[in-house]
Design a protein around this motif. Sequence first.
Motif, short mmCIF file in Angstrom:
data_model
loop_
_atom_site.label_atom_id
_atom_site.label_comp_id
_atom_site.label_asym_id
_atom_site.label_seq_id
_atom_site.Cartn_x
_atom_site.Cartn_y
_atom_site.Cartn_z
N LYS A 1 0.89 -1.19 -0.01
CA LYS A 1 0.01 -0.03 0.03
C LYS A 1 1.02 1.15 0.05
CE LYS A 1 -3.72 -0.07 2.91
NZ LYS A 1 -4.48 -0.22 3.87
N GLY A 2 2.24 1.09 0.21
CA GLY A 2 3.02 2.31 0.09
C GLY A 2 2.60 3.20 1.44
N VAL A 3 2.49 2.98 2.46
CA VAL A 3 1.78 3.23 3.58
C VAL A 3 3.24 3.88 4.40
CG1 VAL A 3 0.72 3.30 5.84
CG2 VAL A 3 -0.12 2.26 4.12
N THR A 4 3.11 5.29 4.90
CA THR A 4 4.29 6.08 5.74
C THR A 4 3.77 5.63 7.07
OG1 THR A 4 4.56 7.55 4.22
CG2 THR A 4 5.23 8.00 6.41
N VAL A 5 4.64 4.77 7.87
CA VAL A 5 4.42 4.65 9.42
C VAL A 5 5.36 5.66 10.39
CG1 VAL A 5 4.35 2.91 11.12
CG2 VAL A 5 3.78 2.35 8.81
N GLN A 6 4.56 6.13 11.14
CA GLN A 6 5.40 6.95 12.00
C GLN A 6 5.22 6.76 13.35
OE1 GLN A 6 3.54 10.54 10.37
NE2 GLN A 6 5.69 11.47 9.65
N GLY A 7 6.27 6.59 14.27
CA GLY A 7 6.16 6.43 15.66
C GLY A 7 6.39 7.92 16.31
N ILE A 8 5.60 8.33 17.09
CA ILE A 8 5.39 9.75 17.61
C ILE A 8 5.77 9.54 19.05
CG2 ILE A 8 3.98 11.65 17.87
CD1 ILE A 8 4.23 11.00 15.03
N THR A 9 6.73 10.17 19.39
CA THR A 9 7.21 10.48 20.87
C THR A 9 7.40 11.79 21.37
OG1 THR A 9 8.88 9.45 22.63
CG2 THR A 9 9.61 10.05 20.52
N GLY A 10 6.70 12.25 22.33
CA GLY A 10 7.14 13.64 22.84
C GLY A 10 6.52 14.62 22.01
N ARG A 11 7.23 15.61 21.93
CA ARG A 11 6.91 16.90 21.16
C ARG A 11 8.03 17.38 20.70
NH1 ARG A 11 4.98 15.67 25.34
NH2 ARG A 11 7.02 15.77 26.15
N LYS A 12 8.26 17.95 19.54
CA LYS A 12 9.29 18.59 18.73
C LYS A 12 9.80 19.84 19.72
CE LYS A 12 8.75 16.77 14.07
NZ LYS A 12 8.54 17.42 12.50
N MET A 13 10.91 19.91 20.04
CA MET A 13 11.31 20.99 20.81
C MET A 13 12.23 22.12 20.16
SD MET A 13 12.82 19.14 24.18
CE MET A 13 13.65 17.42 23.45
N PHE A 14 11.38 23.31 20.31
CA PHE A 14 10.29 23.60 20.82
C PHE A 14 9.06 24.05 19.78
CE2 PHE A 14 12.95 23.61 24.56
CZ PHE A 14 11.74 23.10 25.61
N GLN A 15 8.98 23.40 18.67
CA GLN A 15 8.10 23.68 17.50
C GLN A 15 6.74 23.45 17.90
OE1 GLN A 15 9.14 21.99 13.63
NE2 GLN A 15 6.98 22.00 13.26
N THR A 16 6.80 22.15 18.51
CA THR A 16 5.28 21.76 18.88
C THR A 16 4.65 22.60 20.02
OG1 THR A 16 6.06 19.51 18.45
CG2 THR A 16 4.13 19.91 19.64
N TRP A 17 5.47 23.16 20.83
CA TRP A 17 5.00 23.95 21.99
C TRP A 17 4.64 25.07 21.38
CZ3 TRP A 17 4.33 23.24 27.18
CH2 TRP A 17 4.83 22.05 27.70
N GLN A 18 5.09 25.71 20.40
CA GLN A 18 4.82 27.12 19.54
C GLN A 18 3.53 26.76 19.13
OE1 GLN A 18 8.11 27.82 17.16
NE2 GLN A 18 9.18 29.30 18.97
N GLN A 19 3.42 25.58 18.36
CA GLN A 19 2.04 25.33 17.61
C GLN A 19 0.96 25.32 18.68
OE1 GLN A 19 3.68 21.76 15.71
NE2 GLN A 19 3.35 22.78 13.66
N THR A 20 1.25 24.46 19.81
CA THR A 20 0.25 24.18 20.81
C THR A 20 -0.25 25.40 21.37
OG1 THR A 20 1.10 21.93 21.29
CG2 THR A 20 -0.18 23.00 22.81
N ALA A 21 0.68 26.28 21.74
CA ALA A 21 0.27 27.61 22.33
C ALA A 21 -0.41 28.47 21.16
CB ALA A 21 1.69 28.57 22.75
N GLY A 22 -0.14 28.47 20.00
CA GLY A 22 -0.82 29.23 19.19
C GLY A 22 -2.25 28.78 18.83
N LEU A 23 -2.39 27.43 18.75
CA LEU A 23 -3.86 26.80 18.68
C LEU A 23 -4.71 27.15 19.69
CD1 LEU A 23 -3.01 23.33 17.42
CD2 LEU A 23 -4.23 25.08 16.23
N LEU A 24 -4.03 27.12 21.10
CA LEU A 24 -4.74 27.65 22.21
C LEU A 24 -5.27 28.97 22.35
CD1 LEU A 24 -3.05 25.50 25.29
CD2 LEU A 24 -5.36 25.13 24.41
N SER A 25 -4.39 29.81 21.91
CA SER A 25 -4.66 31.18 22.36
C SER A 25 -5.49 31.74 21.09
CB SER A 25 -3.36 31.78 21.84
OG SER A 25 -2.68 31.85 20.76
#
Length: 346
Positions: free
Chosen positions: A284-308
């Motif tokens: 199927k040509g599927v991309t499989v990704q293991g997700i651990t934690g958050r990208k430091m600190f890109q994900t925190w910026q995205q998260t704060a932006g989505l909340l605000s």
Amino acid sequence: MTKMMKAVVKSKKAKGAELQEVPVPECGAQEVLIKVKATSICGTDVHIYAWDEWSQSRVKPPYIFGHEFSGEVVETGDLVHNIQVGDHVSAETHIVCGHCAQCMTGNAHICQETQIIGVDRDGCFAEYISLPAQNIWKNDPSLSWDRASVQEPLGNAVHTVLAGEVSGKTVAVIGCGPIGLMAVSVAKASGASRIFAFDLNDYRLNLAEKMGATDTIHSMHADPLEVVRKETNNAGVDVVCEMSGHPVAMDQGFKMVTNGGRVSILSLPVRPVEIDVTNDIVFKGVTVQGITGRKMFQTWQQTAGLLSSGQVDVDPIITHHFDLADFEKGFNLMLKGECGKVVLHP
């Protein structure tokens, strides 16, 4: 005399935990001491509380667990200059080495020497916690303690959903625990065309609908694969966010994803899972990704932006509040699946 504080301690290699009086942690030269205002219970904490196979192989009691929190800085180390007493903060819970190949190439979230707060070292189910200043995330003072305390798990959801393109795509969220519910909201905010939420719990499926799921499916009352085939004209979904960790549900996730689609896995199965790699991934040509934690600190910026911005509202899934001393009530609700996010107040 050493100052003492109340803390929830994983004291034995057995199910449960205890409320104990323990010393307030010291604040090192490059650390800050934080008065915890709110701390939320994570699925990982439930693994540890229940003392399942994963926790038995990972954690080493006795120690304080818990890793999601918000609080106020009450002391800073001599070498800390970017954080002030009185700052409202949360924390990135992965303490990393800063010098391995991953840290040096912008991938600190998968540092080879990672220590996780509340898993590998003392955590935040306590009145105070001391942490490296480099792990501190400053919060907008207008953000409530409760909302601020769930940014860490919300970051998991943001990282999972936004690990690839989402806008205009169909998304399946398998497992509607608190982070799965957050993933529903993030997918909606990110422009997903349709969001299928799967679970075995009507309470949480109702919450998934409130968070923006277009289709909620009880996986014992309807065949998830049949539902997806029918609703996608046999194409399958573009993105699968696997949040359940259940072997059957994971297998269904790989079978329902479209050719060339993406499966992002945040869940932590407690034992090996059998997947048809040949037919459901390779061909199927599927991309499989293991997700651990958050990208430091890109994900925190995205998260704060989505909340605000108000595009993500976590209030509907913060369903219960307890004093720290009543932590067992929160864990019992989590074990029964009769809650969204449970917040404890030291």
